[in-house]
Design a protein around this motif. Structure first.
Motif, mmCIF file in Angstrom:
data_model
loop_
_atom_site.group_PDB
_atom_site.id
_atom_site.type_symbol
_atom_site.label_atom_id
_atom_site.label_comp_id
_atom_site.label_asym_id
_atom_site.label_seq_id
_atom_site.Cartn_x
_atom_site.Cartn_y
_atom_site.Cartn_z
ATOM 1 N N VAL A 6 0.835 -1.206 0.000
ATOM 2 C CA VAL A 6 0.000 0.000 0.000
ATOM 3 C C VAL A 6 0.868 1.253 0.000
ATOM 4 O O VAL A 6 0.597 2.208 -0.720
ATOM 5 C CB VAL A 6 -0.970 -0.007 1.198
ATOM 6 N N ALA A 9 2.028 1.914 -3.427
ATOM 7 C CA ALA A 9 0.931 2.346 -4.289
ATOM 8 C C ALA A 9 0.581 3.812 -4.028
ATOM 9 O O ALA A 9 0.334 4.580 -4.963
ATOM 10 C CB ALA A 9 -0.296 1.467 -4.063
ATOM 11 N N VAL A 10 0.565 4.217 -2.762
ATOM 12 C CA VAL A 10 0.265 5.612 -2.420
ATOM 13 C C VAL A 10 1.356 6.526 -2.977
ATOM 14 O O VAL A 10 1.064 7.572 -3.573
ATOM 15 C CB VAL A 10 0.106 5.790 -0.894
ATOM 16 N N ALA A 13 0.903 6.875 -6.732
ATOM 17 C CA ALA A 13 -0.214 7.759 -7.084
ATOM 18 C C ALA A 13 0.154 9.226 -6.881
ATOM 19 O O ALA A 13 -0.189 10.076 -7.696
ATOM 20 C CB ALA A 13 -1.445 7.408 -6.258
ATOM 21 N N LEU A 45 -4.832 -1.887 -6.868
ATOM 22 C CA LEU A 45 -5.177 -1.088 -5.696
ATOM 23 C C LEU A 45 -5.694 0.261 -6.173
ATOM 24 O O LEU A 45 -5.092 0.891 -7.044
ATOM 25 C CB LEU A 45 -3.946 -0.839 -4.823
ATOM 26 N N ASP A 46 -6.821 0.708 -5.620
ATOM 27 C CA ASP A 46 -7.300 2.061 -5.892
ATOM 28 C C ASP A 46 -6.736 2.974 -4.816
ATOM 29 O O ASP A 46 -6.813 2.663 -3.625
ATOM 30 C CB ASP A 46 -8.828 2.110 -5.871
ATOM 31 N N VAL A 47 -6.148 4.081 -5.242
ATOM 32 C CA VAL A 47 -5.463 4.987 -4.326
ATOM 33 C C VAL A 47 -5.875 6.417 -4.641
ATOM 34 O O VAL A 47 -5.962 6.805 -5.809
ATOM 35 C CB VAL A 47 -3.921 4.851 -4.473
ATOM 36 N N GLU A 48 -6.130 7.215 -3.605
ATOM 37 C CA GLU A 48 -6.443 8.635 -3.779
ATOM 38 C C GLU A 48 -5.165 9.447 -3.647
ATOM 39 O O GLU A 48 -4.335 9.150 -2.795
ATOM 40 C CB GLU A 48 -7.409 9.105 -2.688
ATOM 41 N N GLN A 63 -5.421 5.118 0.755
ATOM 42 C CA GLN A 63 -5.891 3.901 0.110
ATOM 43 C C GLN A 63 -7.254 3.624 0.727
ATOM 44 O O GLN A 63 -7.338 3.180 1.869
ATOM 45 C CB GLN A 63 -4.898 2.766 0.364
#
Length: 80
Positions: A6, A9-10, A13, A45-48, A63
Protein backbone atom coordinates in the motif's frame (compact mmCIF):
# COMPACT_ATOMS: atom_id res chain seq x y z
CA UNK A 1 6.86 -10.57 -5.52
CA UNK A 2 3.16 -11.10 -6.20
CA UNK A 3 1.73 -8.19 -4.23
CA UNK A 4 2.26 -4.44 -4.24
CA UNK A 5 2.46 -2.76 -0.84
CA UNK A 6 0.00 0.00 0.00
CA UNK A 7 2.83 2.42 0.83
CA UNK A 8 4.32 1.92 -2.62
CA UNK A 9 0.93 2.35 -4.29
CA UNK A 10 0.26 5.61 -2.42
CA UNK A 11 3.72 6.95 -3.36
CA UNK A 12 3.15 5.94 -7.00
CA UNK A 13 -0.21 7.76 -7.08
CA UNK A 14 1.33 10.91 -5.57
CA UNK A 15 4.17 10.80 -8.11
CA UNK A 16 1.60 10.36 -10.90
CA UNK A 17 0.15 13.74 -9.88
CA UNK A 18 3.51 15.56 -10.15
CA UNK A 19 4.02 17.08 -13.60
CA UNK A 20 7.22 15.92 -15.27
CA UNK A 21 7.66 12.78 -13.15
CA UNK A 22 8.03 9.38 -14.79
CA UNK A 23 4.79 8.05 -13.23
CA UNK A 24 2.98 11.20 -14.43
CA UNK A 25 4.15 10.57 -17.97
CA UNK A 26 3.19 6.88 -17.73
CA UNK A 27 -0.25 7.46 -16.19
CA UNK A 28 -2.91 7.45 -18.86
CA UNK A 29 -5.62 9.00 -16.67
CA UNK A 30 -7.06 9.04 -13.20
CA UNK A 31 -9.86 6.51 -12.68
CA UNK A 32 -12.10 9.15 -11.08
CA UNK A 33 -11.07 12.58 -9.81
CA UNK A 34 -8.03 11.97 -7.63
CA UNK A 35 -8.44 8.18 -7.63
CA UNK A 36 -5.79 6.09 -9.39
CA UNK A 37 -5.76 2.35 -10.02
CA UNK A 38 -2.29 0.92 -9.49
CA UNK A 39 -2.06 -2.52 -11.10
CA UNK A 40 0.29 -5.25 -9.91
CA UNK A 41 0.71 -9.01 -10.57
CA UNK A 42 -1.87 -10.00 -7.93
CA UNK A 43 -4.54 -7.45 -8.92
CA UNK A 44 -4.99 -3.71 -8.44
CA UNK A 45 -5.18 -1.09 -5.70
CA UNK A 46 -7.30 2.06 -5.89
CA UNK A 47 -5.46 4.99 -4.33
CA UNK A 48 -6.44 8.64 -3.78
CA UNK A 49 -3.90 11.38 -4.37
CA UNK A 50 -4.41 15.14 -4.20
CA UNK A 51 -1.25 17.16 -4.82
CA UNK A 52 -0.62 20.88 -5.22
CA UNK A 53 1.84 20.64 -8.10
CA UNK A 54 3.21 24.17 -7.83
CA UNK A 55 4.82 23.72 -4.40
CA UNK A 56 4.71 20.54 -4.57
CA UNK A 57 2.63 19.75 -1.50
CA UNK A 58 0.62 16.59 -0.85
CA UNK A 59 -2.85 17.52 0.38
CA UNK A 60 -4.19 13.98 0.65
CA UNK A 61 -2.92 10.48 -0.06
CA UNK A 62 -4.94 7.44 0.97
CA UNK A 63 -5.89 3.90 0.11
CA UNK A 64 -9.67 3.95 0.62
CA UNK A 65 -10.37 0.21 0.70
CA UNK A 66 -10.83 -1.57 3.99
CA UNK A 67 -8.86 -4.68 4.83
CA UNK A 68 -10.45 -8.03 4.22
CA UNK A 69 -11.81 -9.88 7.22
CA UNK A 70 -9.15 -12.17 8.64
CA UNK A 71 -11.23 -13.81 11.34
CA UNK A 72 -14.81 -14.10 12.53
CA UNK A 73 -15.63 -15.54 15.93
CA UNK A 74 -17.71 -15.58 19.05
CA UNK A 75 -16.52 -14.94 22.61
CA UNK A 76 -18.41 -16.50 25.50
CA UNK A 77 -17.97 -14.98 28.93
CA UNK A 78 -19.20 -16.55 32.16
CA UNK A 79 -22.19 -14.77 33.68
CA UNK A 80 -21.14 -13.28 36.95
Amino acid sequence: MRAYWVTGAVCTAVAARLPGSVPNEAATRAVSGGLFRVRHPAGALDVEADVDGTTPKVRRAAQPQTARRLMDGVVRLPAG
